[in-house]
Design a protein around this motif. Structure first.
Motif, PDB file in Angstrom:
ATOM      1  N   SER A  16       0.857  -1.184   0.000  1.00 20.02           N
ATOM      2  CA  SER A  16       0.000   0.000   0.000  1.00 20.02           C
ATOM      3  C   SER A  16       0.891   1.230   0.000  1.00 20.02           C
ATOM      4  N   GLN A  18       1.585   4.790   0.394  1.00 20.30           N
ATOM      5  CA  GLN A  18       0.959   5.913   1.091  1.00 20.30           C
ATOM      6  C   GLN A  18       1.841   7.155   1.084  1.00 20.30           C
ATOM      7  N   ASP A  48      -1.547  -1.274  -3.975  1.00 20.52           N
ATOM      8  CA  ASP A  48      -2.676  -0.362  -3.750  1.00 20.52           C
ATOM      9  C   ASP A  48      -2.184   1.074  -3.884  1.00 20.52           C
ATOM     10  N   THR A  50      -4.370   3.725  -4.008  1.00 20.54           N
ATOM     11  CA  THR A  50      -5.508   4.564  -3.662  1.00 20.54           C
ATOM     12  C   THR A  50      -5.069   5.930  -3.138  1.00 20.54           C
ATOM     13  N   GLY A  81      -7.023   0.373  -6.864  1.00 23.42           N
ATOM     14  CA  GLY A  81      -7.299   1.681  -6.293  1.00 23.42           C
ATOM     15  C   GLY A  81      -6.930   2.848  -7.186  1.00 23.42           C
ATOM     16  N   ARG A  83      -7.367   5.915  -9.297  1.00 23.42           N
ATOM     17  CA  ARG A  83      -8.384   6.955  -9.447  1.00 23.42           C
ATOM     18  C   ARG A  83      -8.549   7.285 -10.928  1.00 23.42           C
ATOM     19  N   ASN A 105     -10.436  -2.524  -6.449  1.00 23.33           N
ATOM     20  CA  ASN A 105     -10.090  -2.527  -5.025  1.00 23.33           C
ATOM     21  C   ASN A 105      -9.319  -3.802  -4.676  1.00 23.33           C
TER      22      ASN A 105
END
Length: 138
Positions: A16, A18, A48, A50, A81, A83, A105
């Motif tokens: 993920s 971030q 991921d 996102t 994820g 966009r 997802n």
């Protein structure tokens, strides 16, 4: 230097992202992920994105490189994820992300990896339903 965490869920590694990806962070992630795939025997990698508002050509190339490394190590890569603005930017930059599958997802990404793995192993769904067990092709 910041590191991107790599979590193990069954035979899938979940990454993920971030943080903003610097060159050094991306290289470290590639190395960490390759080591974890080998150490765990993972068959799938889910990345991921996102939390990323912007994906530039550097991040796009990094994702493609990770997918290539994972494939060589017998792990399927799925990016989740994404966009709509990120997808539009990637297309406008001409980055096709060859070798990378996408899903909306994490849950769908895991399903995609499971389905791909079953296809690779030669499971016959009709035979599974009849016999209640998986049969592999010779």
């Amino acid at each position: 230097m910041e590191r991107v965490p790599v979590l193990k869920i069954g035979d899938i590694l979940l990454v993920s992202i971030q943080i903003d990806m610097s060159d050094q962070t991306a290289v470290t992630l590639q190395e960490d992920l390759a080591e974890r795939i080998v150490a765990t025997g993972a068959h799938g990698v889910i990345i991921d994105i996102t939390a990323l508002d912007i994906v530039d050509s550097f991040v796009g190339r990094m994702l493609s490189t990770i997918a290539s490394i994972s494939k060589v190590l017998d792990a399927e890569t799925v990016v989740v994820g994404m966009r709509p603005a990120v997808a539009i930017t990637l297309v406008e930059l001409g980055l096709s992300l060859n070798g990378i599958r996408t899903a909306l997802n994490v849950e769908r990404g895991m399903e995609l990896i499971a389905a791909t793995r079953e296809d690779d192993l030669g499971f016959d769904e009709a035979e599974d339903a009849e016999s209640g067990s998986a049969a592999t092709s010779a």
